[in-house]
Design a protein around this motif. Structure first.
Motif, PDB file in Angstrom:
ATOM      1  N   VAL A  82       0.859  -1.194   0.000  1.00 13.90           N
ATOM      2  CA  VAL A  82       0.000   0.000   0.000  1.00 13.90           C
ATOM      3  C   VAL A  82       0.894   1.243   0.000  1.00 13.90           C
ATOM      4  N   SER A  83       0.290   2.396  -0.172  1.00 10.59           N
ATOM      5  CA  SER A  83       1.054   3.643  -0.149  1.00 10.59           C
ATOM      6  C   SER A  83       1.573   3.902   1.267  1.00 10.59           C
ATOM      7  N   PRO A  84       2.634   4.704   1.382  1.00 10.07           N
ATOM      8  CA  PRO A  84       3.146   5.027   2.727  1.00 10.07           C
ATOM      9  C   PRO A  84       2.089   5.689   3.613  1.00 10.07           C
ATOM     10  N   GLU A  85       1.238   6.517   3.018  1.00  7.88           N
ATOM     11  CA  GLU A  85       0.189   7.174   3.795  1.00  7.88           C
ATOM     12  C   GLU A  85      -0.812   6.159   4.331  1.00  7.88           C
ATOM     13  N   ALA A  86      -1.203   5.220   3.479  1.00  6.11           N
ATOM     14  CA  ALA A  86      -2.156   4.182   3.892  1.00  6.11           C
ATOM     15  C   ALA A  86      -1.548   3.301   4.980  1.00  6.11           C
ATOM     16  N   LEU A  87      -0.281   2.954   4.822  1.00  5.19           N
ATOM     17  CA  LEU A  87       0.385   2.130   5.836  1.00  5.19           C
ATOM     18  C   LEU A  87       0.446   2.870   7.170  1.00  5.19           C
ATOM     19  N   SER A  88       0.765   4.144   7.120  1.00  2.00           N
ATOM     20  CA  SER A  88       0.808   4.950   8.346  1.00  2.00           C
ATOM     21  C   SER A  88      -0.556   4.990   9.022  1.00  2.00           C
ATOM     22  N   GLU A 146      -4.142   3.054  13.313  1.00  2.00           N
ATOM     23  CA  GLU A 146      -5.408   2.427  13.690  1.00  2.00           C
ATOM     24  C   GLU A 146      -5.163   1.158  14.504  1.00  2.00           C
ATOM     25  N   LEU A 147      -4.174   0.376  14.115  1.00  2.00           N
ATOM     26  CA  LEU A 147      -3.823  -0.831  14.861  1.00  2.00           C
ATOM     27  C   LEU A 147      -3.362  -0.477  16.271  1.00  2.00           C
ATOM     28  N   ALA A 148      -2.556   0.558  16.394  1.00  2.00           N
ATOM     29  CA  ALA A 148      -2.093   0.991  17.716  1.00  2.00           C
ATOM     30  C   ALA A 148      -3.267   1.411  18.601  1.00  2.00           C
ATOM     31  N   CYS A 149      -4.193   2.173  18.035  1.00  2.00           N
ATOM     32  CA  CYS A 149      -5.364   2.599  18.813  1.00  2.00           C
ATOM     33  C   CYS A 149      -6.178   1.403  19.292  1.00  2.00           C
ATOM     34  N   ARG A 150      -6.422   0.478  18.390  1.00  2.00           N
ATOM     35  CA  ARG A 150      -7.213  -0.700  18.755  1.00  2.00           C
ATOM     36  C   ARG A 150      -6.496  -1.553  19.802  1.00  2.00           C
ATOM     37  N   ALA A 151      -5.177  -1.673  19.674  1.00  2.00           N
ATOM     38  CA  ALA A 151      -4.411  -2.466  20.637  1.00  2.00           C
ATOM     39  C   ALA A 151      -4.443  -1.821  22.020  1.00  2.00           C
ATOM     40  N   SER A 186      -7.230   3.107  32.014  1.00  2.00           N
ATOM     41  CA  SER A 186      -7.561   4.035  30.932  1.00  2.00           C
ATOM     42  C   SER A 186      -6.608   3.807  29.757  1.00  2.00           C
ATOM     43  N   PRO A 187      -7.058   4.114  28.538  1.00  2.00           N
ATOM     44  CA  PRO A 187      -6.154   4.007  27.383  1.00  2.00           C
ATOM     45  C   PRO A 187      -4.886   4.848  27.547  1.00  2.00           C
ATOM     46  N   GLN A 188      -5.016   6.034  28.166  1.00  2.00           N
ATOM     47  CA  GLN A 188      -3.841   6.877  28.372  1.00  2.00           C
ATOM     48  C   GLN A 188      -2.831   6.198  29.293  1.00  2.00           C
ATOM     49  N   ALA A 189      -3.306   5.580  30.361  1.00  2.00           N
ATOM     50  CA  ALA A 189      -2.406   4.888  31.296  1.00  2.00           C
ATOM     51  C   ALA A 189      -1.703   3.724  30.599  1.00  2.00           C
ATOM     52  N   VAL A 190      -2.431   2.995  29.796  1.00  2.00           N
ATOM     53  CA  VAL A 190      -1.836   1.860  29.076  1.00  2.00           C
ATOM     54  C   VAL A 190      -0.802   2.351  28.072  1.00  2.00           C
ATOM     55  N   ALA A 191      -1.139   3.368  27.302  1.00  2.00           N
ATOM     56  CA  ALA A 191      -0.207   3.898  26.297  1.00  2.00           C
ATOM     57  C   ALA A 191       1.076   4.385  26.963  1.00  2.00           C
ATOM     58  N   ARG A 192       0.951   5.113  28.046  1.00  2.00           N
ATOM     59  CA  ARG A 192       2.128   5.615  28.754  1.00  2.00           C
ATOM     60  C   ARG A 192       2.956   4.454  29.313  1.00  2.00           C
ATOM     61  N   SER A 193       2.277   3.448  29.838  1.00  2.00           N
ATOM     62  CA  SER A 193       2.978   2.281  30.378  1.00  2.00           C
ATOM     63  C   SER A 193       3.744   1.546  29.278  1.00  2.00           C
ATOM     64  N   LEU A 194       3.122   1.359  28.131  1.00  2.00           N
ATOM     65  CA  LEU A 194       3.783   0.661  27.019  1.00  2.00           C
ATOM     66  C   LEU A 194       5.020   1.398  26.534  1.00  2.00           C
ATOM     67  N   LEU A 195       4.988   2.705  26.626  1.00  2.00           N
ATOM     68  CA  LEU A 195       6.124   3.517  26.185  1.00  2.00           C
ATOM     69  C   LEU A 195       7.127   3.778  27.295  1.00  2.00           C
ATOM     70  N   GLY A 196       6.849   3.250  28.496  1.00  2.00           N
ATOM     71  CA  GLY A 196       7.772   3.418  29.607  1.00  2.00           C
ATOM     72  C   GLY A 196       7.760   4.819  30.193  1.00  2.00           C
ATOM     73  N   LEU A 197       6.652   5.511  30.044  1.00  2.00           N
ATOM     74  CA  LEU A 197       6.516   6.862  30.582  1.00  2.00           C
ATOM     75  C   LEU A 197       5.889   6.800  31.968  1.00  2.00           C
ATOM     76  N   PRO A 198       6.186   7.779  32.803  1.00  2.00           N
ATOM     77  CA  PRO A 198       5.561   7.797  34.134  1.00  2.00           C
ATOM     78  C   PRO A 198       4.067   8.066  34.022  1.00  2.00           C
ATOM     79  N   ALA A 199       3.315   7.597  34.983  1.00  2.00           N
ATOM     80  CA  ALA A 199       1.869   7.822  34.999  1.00  2.00           C
ATOM     81  C   ALA A 199       1.597   9.315  35.091  1.00  2.00           C
ATOM     82  N   ALA A 200       0.566   9.739  34.400  1.00  2.00           N
ATOM     83  CA  ALA A 200       0.235  11.184  34.396  1.00  2.00           C
ATOM     84  C   ALA A 200      -0.575  11.572  35.590  1.00  2.00           C
TER      85      ALA A 200
END
Length: 98
Positions: A57-63, A68-73, A84-98
């Motif tokens: 697919v095009s680079p834009e479509a792949l992006s 979308e896959l990241a959001c669903r995951a 919360s999705p924010q807590a999970v996203a921060r945890s996956l990236l190794g960021l401190p809880a907000a």
């Protein structure tokens, strides 16, 4: 008249399908299939498979598909963990809880 159009269209479609066919899987891939393959290959450090998926697919479509896959995951993990999705996203990236 319409039969003529259908015949010409069918000939063109058939020609495109065989044109440049190298024996590889020539079916069309959608952006979500490309994104899923790309992300899974990335997780497995399979550069060859990543490059292959990026060609589907095009680079834009792949992006868009990867986003979308990241959001669903994140949503699925948040539901599974009861967070919360924010807590999970921060945890996956190794960021401190907000």
């Amino acid at each position: 008249m319409f039969d003529g159009f259908r015949r010409i269209w069918a000939e063109r479609v058939s020609a495109r399908r065989t044109e440049g066919d190298t024996g590889r899987d020539r079916r069309a891939h959608n952006l979500f299939e490309a994104a899923a393959t790309y992300v899974a290959a990335s997780a497995e450090d399979d550069r060859e498979r990543m490059d292959e998926a990026a060609e589907w697919v095009s680079p834009e479509a792949l992006s868009f598909g990867v986003s979308e896959l990241a959001c669903r995951a994140v949503i699925a993990l948040a539901r599974e963990r009861g967070e919360s999705p924010q807590a999970v996203a921060r945890s996956l990236l190794g960021l401190p809880a907000a």
